[in-house]
Design an enzyme around this catalytic site. Sequence first.
Site, PDB file in Angstrom:
ATOM      1  N   GLY A   1      -5.100   5.902 -43.724  1.00 49.74           N
ATOM      2  CA  GLY A   1      -4.430   5.778 -45.042  1.00 49.74           C
ATOM      3  C   GLY A   1      -3.215   6.311 -45.229  1.00 49.74           C
ATOM      4  CB  CYS A   2      -2.837  10.228 -44.927  1.00 50.52           C
ATOM      5  SG  CYS A   2      -3.658  10.555 -46.496  1.00 50.52           S
ATOM      6  CB  THR A   3      -1.524   7.540 -40.092  1.00 49.33           C
ATOM      7  OG1 THR A   3      -2.204   8.754 -39.929  1.00 49.33           O
ATOM      8  CG2 THR A   3      -0.465   7.129 -39.264  1.00 49.33           C
TER       9      THR A   3
END
Length: 157
Positions: free
Chosen positions: A48-50
């Site tokens: 998700g952070c990527t």
Amino acid sequence: MAANGRLEVGDIAPLFTLPDADGNPVSLSDYAGRKVLVYFYPAAMTPGCTKQACDFRDNLAELNESGVAVVGISPDKPAKLAKFVQRDELNFPLLSDPEKEVLTAYGAFGEKKLYGKVVTGVIRSTFLVDEDGRIAAAMYNVRATGHVAKIRRDLSL
């Protein structure tokens, strides 16, 4: 600041100086006189952070043309951030807040729901800090996917 510890539009943005992926200090005051999106994310190099970081990367030119800089903050150490920046060719500063002091000051660390359970952790959040250092927009519990499009639409950027 709201009773729940969250920032609201018009609040003075909490000042910070944190190390970037190379260990160099970056301060909110470095952006004085400019708008800056400060976003908080749980962990570098997670799916998700990527997605979220690459979304900012892919839209950075348009955001910059609108007069807006971008800074990401997580509890990760600079060495992990450096790997993230290199792996995904990120083109904006990622800052390290392992003590979670800045995360807490922005109301981006605390209780949240994860898969139906209440846990303590990073609350994915984004803030637009205006040229005068005030909160122009405070967005909590944002989604990683499609976040930049929503920001651009909601804030007319």
